[in-house]
Design an enzyme around this catalytic site. Structure first.
Site, PDB file in Angstrom:
ATOM      1  N   HIS A 134       0.843  -1.198   0.000  1.00 52.27           N
ATOM      2  CA  HIS A 134       0.000   0.000   0.000  1.00 52.27           C
ATOM      3  C   HIS A 134       0.875   1.244   0.000  1.00 52.27           C
ATOM      4  O   HIS A 134       2.100   1.161  -0.037  1.00 52.27           O
ATOM      5  CB  HIS A 134      -1.010  -0.015   1.145  1.00 52.27           C
ATOM      6  CG  HIS A 134      -0.410  -0.026   2.536  1.00 52.27           C
ATOM      7  ND1 HIS A 134       0.333   1.007   3.033  1.00 52.27           N
ATOM      8  CD2 HIS A 134      -0.466  -0.957   3.511  1.00 52.27           C
ATOM      9  CE1 HIS A 134       0.708   0.725   4.258  1.00 52.27           C
ATOM     10  NE2 HIS A 134       0.250  -0.468   4.579  1.00 52.27           N
ATOM     11  N   HIS A 168       3.895   1.580   2.415  1.00 51.68           N
ATOM     12  CA  HIS A 168       5.097   0.858   1.989  1.00 51.68           C
ATOM     13  C   HIS A 168       5.766   1.627   0.843  1.00 51.68           C
ATOM     14  O   HIS A 168       6.978   1.778   0.800  1.00 51.68           O
ATOM     15  CB  HIS A 168       4.749  -0.538   1.448  1.00 51.68           C
ATOM     16  CG  HIS A 168       3.972  -1.398   2.401  1.00 51.68           C
ATOM     17  ND1 HIS A 168       2.832  -2.067   2.038  1.00 51.68           N
ATOM     18  CD2 HIS A 168       4.176  -1.698   3.698  1.00 51.68           C
ATOM     19  CE1 HIS A 168       2.367  -2.750   3.057  1.00 51.68           C
ATOM     20  NE2 HIS A 168       3.161  -2.536   4.096  1.00 51.68           N
ATOM     21  N   CYS A 215       1.591  -8.229  21.624  1.00 54.20           N
ATOM     22  CA  CYS A 215       0.727  -7.728  20.551  1.00 54.20           C
ATOM     23  C   CYS A 215       1.127  -8.433  19.267  1.00 54.20           C
ATOM     24  O   CYS A 215       2.261  -8.287  18.803  1.00 54.20           O
ATOM     25  CB  CYS A 215       0.874  -6.215  20.392  1.00 54.20           C
ATOM     26  SG  CYS A 215       0.011  -5.612  18.930  1.00 54.20           S
ATOM     27  N   CYS A 258       2.182  -6.087  16.361  1.00 53.08           N
ATOM     28  CA  CYS A 258       3.570  -5.586  16.455  1.00 53.08           C
ATOM     29  C   CYS A 258       4.561  -6.741  16.455  1.00 53.08           C
ATOM     30  O   CYS A 258       5.749  -6.522  16.264  1.00 53.08           O
ATOM     31  CB  CYS A 258       3.809  -4.812  17.745  1.00 53.08           C
ATOM     32  SG  CYS A 258       2.863  -3.313  17.921  1.00 53.08           S
ATOM     33  N   CYS A 303      -2.742  -1.494  22.617  1.00 49.82           N
ATOM     34  CA  CYS A 303      -1.595  -1.145  21.783  1.00 49.82           C
ATOM     35  C   CYS A 303      -1.970   0.109  20.990  1.00 49.82           C
ATOM     36  O   CYS A 303      -2.984   0.106  20.288  1.00 49.82           O
ATOM     37  CB  CYS A 303      -1.277  -2.284  20.821  1.00 49.82           C
ATOM     38  SG  CYS A 303      -0.256  -1.741  19.454  1.00 49.82           S
ATOM     39  N   HIS A 316      -2.255  -0.648  17.089  1.00 50.31           N
ATOM     40  CA  HIS A 316      -3.238  -1.599  16.566  1.00 50.31           C
ATOM     41  C   HIS A 316      -4.594  -1.517  17.258  1.00 50.31           C
ATOM     42  O   HIS A 316      -5.541  -2.194  16.842  1.00 50.31           O
ATOM     43  CB  HIS A 316      -2.675  -3.023  16.613  1.00 50.31           C
ATOM     44  CG  HIS A 316      -1.478  -3.173  15.714  1.00 50.31           C
ATOM     45  ND1 HIS A 316      -0.186  -3.015  16.171  1.00 50.31           N
ATOM     46  CD2 HIS A 316      -1.388  -3.397  14.386  1.00 50.31           C
ATOM     47  CE1 HIS A 316       0.644  -3.151  15.152  1.00 50.31           C
ATOM     48  NE2 HIS A 316      -0.042  -3.389  14.067  1.00 50.31           N
ATOM     49  N   LYS A 353      -3.382   6.961  10.433  1.00 52.06           N
ATOM     50  CA  LYS A 353      -2.401   6.181   9.700  1.00 52.06           C
ATOM     51  C   LYS A 353      -3.166   5.230   8.779  1.00 52.06           C
ATOM     52  O   LYS A 353      -4.173   4.677   9.173  1.00 52.06           O
ATOM     53  CB  LYS A 353      -1.573   5.391  10.701  1.00 52.06           C
ATOM     54  CG  LYS A 353      -0.475   4.591  10.060  1.00 52.06           C
ATOM     55  CD  LYS A 353       0.262   3.802  11.089  1.00 52.06           C
ATOM     56  CE  LYS A 353       0.834   2.570  10.459  1.00 52.06           C
ATOM     57  NZ  LYS A 353       1.348   1.616  11.406  1.00 52.06           N
ATOM     58  N   LYS A 367      -4.503  -1.566   6.774  1.00 55.76           N
ATOM     59  CA  LYS A 367      -5.534  -2.464   6.299  1.00 55.76           C
ATOM     60  C   LYS A 367      -6.637  -2.598   7.354  1.00 55.76           C
ATOM     61  O   LYS A 367      -7.817  -2.536   7.045  1.00 55.76           O
ATOM     62  CB  LYS A 367      -4.895  -3.819   6.042  1.00 55.76           C
ATOM     63  CG  LYS A 367      -5.638  -4.628   5.034  1.00 55.76           C
ATOM     64  CD  LYS A 367      -4.854  -5.888   4.760  1.00 55.76           C
ATOM     65  CE  LYS A 367      -5.779  -6.958   4.242  1.00 55.76           C
ATOM     66  NZ  LYS A 367      -5.145  -8.253   4.262  1.00 55.76           N
TER      67      LYS A 367
HETATM   68  N1  MSP Z   1       8.314  -6.431   8.714  1.00 55.21           N
HETATM   69  C1  MSP Z   1       8.485  -5.289   9.515  1.00 55.21           C
HETATM   70  C2  MSP Z   1       9.799  -4.594   9.211  1.00 55.21           C
HETATM   71  C3  MSP Z   1      11.002  -5.451   9.393  1.00 55.21           C
HETATM   72  S1  MSP Z   1      12.460  -4.648   8.947  1.00 55.21           S
HETATM   73  C4  MSP Z   1      13.685  -5.617   9.463  1.00 55.21           C
HETATM   74  C5  MSP Z   1       7.334  -4.317   9.269  1.00 55.21           C
HETATM   75  N2  MSP Z   1       6.697  -4.425   8.100  1.00 55.21           N
HETATM   76  S2  MSP Z   1       5.415  -3.578   7.642  1.00 55.21           S
HETATM   77  O1  MSP Z   1       5.088  -4.055   6.342  1.00 55.21           O
HETATM   78  O2  MSP Z   1       4.400  -3.642   8.627  1.00 55.21           O
HETATM   79  O3  MSP Z   1       5.773  -2.081   7.584  1.00 55.21           O
HETATM   80  C6  MSP Z   1       7.025  -1.615   7.264  1.00 55.21           C
HETATM   81  C7  MSP Z   1       7.080  -0.150   7.026  1.00 55.21           C
HETATM   82  O4  MSP Z   1       6.074   0.303   6.135  1.00 55.21           O
HETATM   83  C8  MSP Z   1       6.869   0.772   8.200  1.00 55.21           C
HETATM   84  O5  MSP Z   1       7.895   0.927   9.070  1.00 55.21           O
HETATM   85  C9  MSP Z   1       6.787   2.055   7.455  1.00 55.21           C
HETATM   86  O6  MSP Z   1       8.054   2.388   6.999  1.00 55.21           O
HETATM   87  C10 MSP Z   1       5.940   1.667   6.290  1.00 55.21           C
HETATM   88  N3  MSP Z   1       4.573   2.046   6.534  1.00 55.21           N
HETATM   89  C11 MSP Z   1       3.498   1.260   6.780  1.00 55.21           C
HETATM   90  N4  MSP Z   1       2.402   2.064   6.881  1.00 55.21           N
HETATM   91  C12 MSP Z   1       2.752   3.352   6.716  1.00 55.21           C
HETATM   92  C13 MSP Z   1       2.090   4.567   6.526  1.00 55.21           C
HETATM   93  N5  MSP Z   1       0.789   4.704   6.617  1.00 55.21           N
HETATM   94  N6  MSP Z   1       2.834   5.649   6.164  1.00 55.21           N
HETATM   95  C14 MSP Z   1       4.179   5.566   5.930  1.00 55.21           C
HETATM   96  N7  MSP Z   1       4.815   4.467   6.101  1.00 55.21           N
HETATM   97  C15 MSP Z   1       4.192   3.383   6.731  1.00 55.21           C
HETATM   98  O7  MSP Z   1       7.081  -3.496  10.104  1.00 55.21           O
END
Ligand code: MSP
Length: 629
Positions: free
Chosen positions: A19, A22, A127, A130, A144, A147, A296, A299
C-alpha cells in the site's frame, strides 16, 4: 577510492498487500539510491519481504493457503509493485530464502556460544500486530496504540538475548554520534527509552505455538523470534560474513524506516550487532507516516489509498514526485488525490512542462533546432548565479534528508528560468547572438533540472532529456552554467511531457452561483449539523509548537484513542493549565498541517470582545469520547 553507499527499506510483512505507506518508505529509499548513483557513489539498494512469524502464519491460514505458497504469492506482489513505481533495487531479500536462514542460524549460534543467550520463563503482554511484547508504559488505556487492541497476556519458556547488557554502550554511541538516528526527535525518543532498563529480549518462540520460523540451531523445539530473524536481512543479503558485498557496502549502511518500527531498529538491532561483534550501521533514517483522513493508513483501519491506482491515472513519476515533495521527511503527511493533481499541474505541467514546450518551439522555429553557446551577459547574471549554486544546495538538502527542499530548490530554478524567458522575451530579440544566448541558457538550465529531478522522476526525466536530445548524464555534468556543448541539436519531435490533468469539477463560480451559495449559508439543514462529529476529549499533554509561537500542540484522549490537535491558544493558556481539562473537539475535520505539524481536529472556543479565547467545557463530569449533539 570510490565512495560507497548502502541503503535499505524495511522488509515488508506479507500479511498485507503493498500500500501507499510501503510505497512511501520505498520511494524515499529509491530517491536516495538514485541520487547517490548519479552523484558518483558505488551504490547498493536493498528491499525485500519479511515472511515468518505468527502474524504471517495466521494470514496464510485465513487465506486457506499453505504458508510457503501464501508468502510466495504476496512477495511477488511487492516485486510487481516496485516495478510499477520504478524502484531501482539491487537485491530483493526474502527471509524464507536459504541464504538468509543460513545467516540467522549462524549468527544465533555465535552469540549463543559467547554466552549472550540464555533460557528463561517469560510473562508479558504480547501484541501480534507488532509481533512483540509491549511494556505497560507503551499501552494507551490498556491497548496497543498502533493496533488499537489489548495485548494478550502470555507466559512461556523462551530463549533470551542479553540486551540490557548493551544499554550503556548504546546510549554512549548515540550520544557520541548525533546523526546516528535522525531526524533528531527520534534520537531523543530512543535516548528516553534507554534512560531506563530495557530488559532482555525474548528471541525464540516454542514450536508448539508458532512453527512458521527459522529453527534455533541448538534447540529444534523453538523457532527464531521474527524480529531477530528479520533484522538480520540487512547483512544476510550482502553475504555476511565473507561476501565481497558485505565488506564493501556494510560500512556505509543507512536504513530507512517508518517511525512505527523505531524501537526494533534503534534498540534491538544495534545491540544485536554489538553482541555479534559487527560494526553498527551508520544512520537510521526515520520517516513519518502518511495519513488518509487524519489516521495512519492501514488495512485494519480500512483507509488505504492505492498508489497503483494513482500511478495508472497520473503516472508513477507524478506519484513519486508528489509523495517526496509534499511532506518534509520525518513528519507525518496527509495525502489526497486532489493534492496530487494540484501539485502535478502547478509544478510539473505548468512550471516544467510548459517551459520545455516554449523553448523547444522557439529553438526549432528561430534556429532550426541548433543551439549556440554564447558567453552570458548581464541579462543572464541571475540565472548563472543560481545555476552555479544549485548542485551544492541540492546535494546539501539530500544529505540532510530534506528531499522536499531539494526538489523545491530545483523547481525554484525552473521558475527563475520561466521569469527569465518572460523578461528577455526571445521573440522580440533582434540581435542573433543575444537570441542564441537566451535560448542556450534556458536549454542548459533544463538540462540541469533533468538531472537533478531524475531521482524523483526517473522515467519522465529520461523523456525530458530525450526531448532535449541528451543521453545519460551525472550530477558532475551539471555543476554550474554552460555544460551543454556548442552546436547541440534538439530533436524535431517530442511528446508533451506532463499533459495537464483536469481535476474533479469544482462548483460553478458565476455570480448566480454566488448568490445561491449565500442564501444557502443563512441557515443549515439538520443533516448538515449532523455531519459534525463533536466529542468530549481530555487533554493529556501540551507542548509549544516547534515552529510557531502562537500555536500549541495538544495531545488528547478521545475515548481511548490518542489525537493530536494544533491550536492558536498559546496567548490564552499556559500548557500546564490545559492538562487534564475536558474540552470539546470537532473530531471529523479534515486534517490540516499547521507549520509542519498535522492537526487532526479542532477544539471549540468562544472569543470574548477583547479577543481572548475561552475553551468550551462540559459543565458536569462526562467520559472522554462522549458524543455531543
Ligand atoms: N516487517 C516489519 C519490518 C522489518 S524490517 C527488518 C514491518 N513491516 S510492515 O510491512 O508492517 O511495515 C514496514 C514499514 O512500512 C513501516 O515501518 C513504514 O516504513 C511503512 N509504513 C506502513 N504504513 C505506513 C504509513 N501509513 N505511512 C508511511 N509508512 C508506513 O514493520
Amino acid at each position: 577510492m570510490t565512495k560507497t553507499f548502502y541503503v535499505t527499506t524495511p522488509i515488508y510483512y506479507v500479511n498485507a498487500e503493498p500500500h501507499i505507506g510501503h510505497a512511501y518508505t520505498t520511494i524515499n529509499a529509491d530517491f536516495l539510491a538514485r541520487w547517490h548513483r548519479l552523484d558518483g557513489y558505488d551504490t547498493f539498494f536493498l528491499t525485500g519481504t519479511d515472511e515468518h512469524g505468527e502474524k504471517i502464519a495466521q494470514a496464510a491460514a485465513r487465506a486457506g493457503k499453505a504458508p510457503q505458497q501464501f508468502v510466495d504469492e504476496v512477495s511477488a506482489k511487492f516485486k510487481k509493485a516496485w516495478e510499477i513505481l520504478h524502484i531501482s533495487y539491487d537485491d530483493f531479500i526474502r527471509t524464507t530464502e536459504p541464504r538468509h536462514k543460513k545467516v540467522v542460524q549462524r549468527y544465533l549460534q555465535e552469540i549463543y556460544d559467547r554466552g549472550d543467550i540464555y533460557y528463561g520463563e517469560y510473562e508479558g503482554l504480547y501484541c501480534v500486530g507488532c509481533e512483540r511484547f509491549l511494556t505497560e508504559k507503551e499501552l494507551v488505556d490498556g491497548k496497543c496504540p498502533d493496533h488499537g487492541v489489548e495485548p494478550e497476556p502470555r507466559r512461556e519458556g523462551n530463549y533470551f538475548f542479553k540486551m540490557e547488557k548493551y544499554r550503556a554502550w548504546l546510549r554512549d554511541h548515540i550520544n557520541k554520534n548525533p546523526d546516528f538516528i535522525r531526524p533528531e526527535r527520534y534520537r531523543n525518543e530512543v535516548l528516553s527509552i534507554l534512560s531506563e532498563p530495557i530488559g532482555d529480549l525474548s528471541i525464540s518462540r516454542p514450536k508448539s505455538r508458532v512453527s512458521w520460523g527459522i529453527e534455533l540451531p541448538w534447540d529444534p523445539d523453538h523457532v527464531t523470534y521474527v524480529w531477530f530473524d528479520a533484522l538480520l536481512n540487512y547483512i544476510s543479503a550482502l553475504g555476511y560474513p565473507d561476501g565481497e558485498r558485505y565488506k564493501k557496502y556494510w560500512p556505509a549502511a543507512q536504513h530507512m524506516i517508518g517511525k512505527d518500527i523505531l524501537k526494533t531498529h534503534a534498540v534491538f538491532w544495534p545491540t544485536m550487532l554489538k553482541a555479534g561483534e559487527v560494526e553498527v550501521y551508520k544512520h537510521l533514517n526515520v520517516g513519518g507516516h502518511l495519513l488518509a483522513e487524519g489516521r495512519k493508513m492501514s488495512k485494519s483501519l480500512g483507509n488505504v489509498i492505492d498508489p497503483f491506482e494513482w500511478s495508472e491515472k497520473y503516472g508513477p513519476d507524478a506519484v513519486r514526485y508528489y509523495l517526496l515533495k509534499e511532506t518534509p521527511y520525518g513528519l507525518d503527511g496527509v495525502v489526497s488525490e486532489e493534492g496530487l493533481i494540484e501539485r502535478y499541474n502547478a509544478d510539473l505541467a505548468n512550471d516544467l512542462g510548459n517551459l520545455l514546450q516554449r523553448v523547444r518551439t522557439m529553438v526549432l522555429k528561430y534556429r532550426e533546432g541548433v543551439l549556440h553557446r554564447r558567453e552570458p551577459g548581464p541579462g543572464e547574471a541571475e540565472v548563472v548565479a543560481a545555476a552555479e549554486g544549485l548542485v551544492g544546495k541540492v546535494r546539501g538538502y539530500v544529505r540532510e534528508l530534506r528531499f522536499n527542499q531539494a526538489l523545491e530548490e530545483v523547481l525554484q530554478f525552473v521558475r527563475l528560468l520561466n521569469r527569465y524567458v518572460n523578461e528577455r522575451a526571445p521573440w522580440k530579440i533582434k540581435d542573433p547572438e543575444d537570441l542564441d544566448r537566451v535560448l542556450y541558457t534556458v536549454v542548459d538550465g533544463l538540462r540541469m533540472a533533468a538531472v537533478l529531478l531524475e531521482p524523483a522522476m526517473p522515467v519522465k526525466m529520461a523523456e525530458l532529456r530525450a526531448a532535449l536530445g541528451l543521453g545519460e548524464l551525472s550530477v558532475a555534468d551539471v555543476e554550474g552554467w554552460g555544460g551543454l556543448p556548442d552546436g547541440h541539436r534538439l530533436p524535431e519531435e517530442a511528446p508533451i511531457l506532463f499533459p495537464k490533468v483536469e481535476g474533479e469539477k469544482k462548483q460553478a463560480k458565476g455570480p448566480a452561483a454566488k448568490t445561491a451559495k449565500k442564501d444557502e449559508a443563512a441557515t443549515i439543514a439538520y443533516d448538515d449539523f449532523a455531519k459534525l462529529d463533536l466529542r468530549v476529549a481530555r487533554v493529556k499533554s501540551v507542548e509549544k509548537h516547534p515552529n510557531a509561537d502562537r500555536l500549541l500542540v495538544i495531545k488528547l484522549d478521545v475515548g481511548g484513542e490518542e489525537r493530536t490537535v494544533v491550536g492558536g491558544l498559546a496567548a490564552h493558556y499556559k500548557p500546564e493549565e490545559l492538562v487534564g481539562k475536558k474540552v470539546v473537539l470537532l473530531a471529523n475535520l479534515k486534517p490540516r498541517k499547521l507549520r509542519g505539524v498535522v492537526s487532526h481536529g479542532m477544539l471549540l472556543a468562544a472569543e470574548g470582545a477583547d479577543g481572548t479565547l475561552a475553551l468550551l467545557q462540559p459543565d458536569r463530569e462526562v467520559e472522554s469520547g462522549s458524543k455531543i449533539s
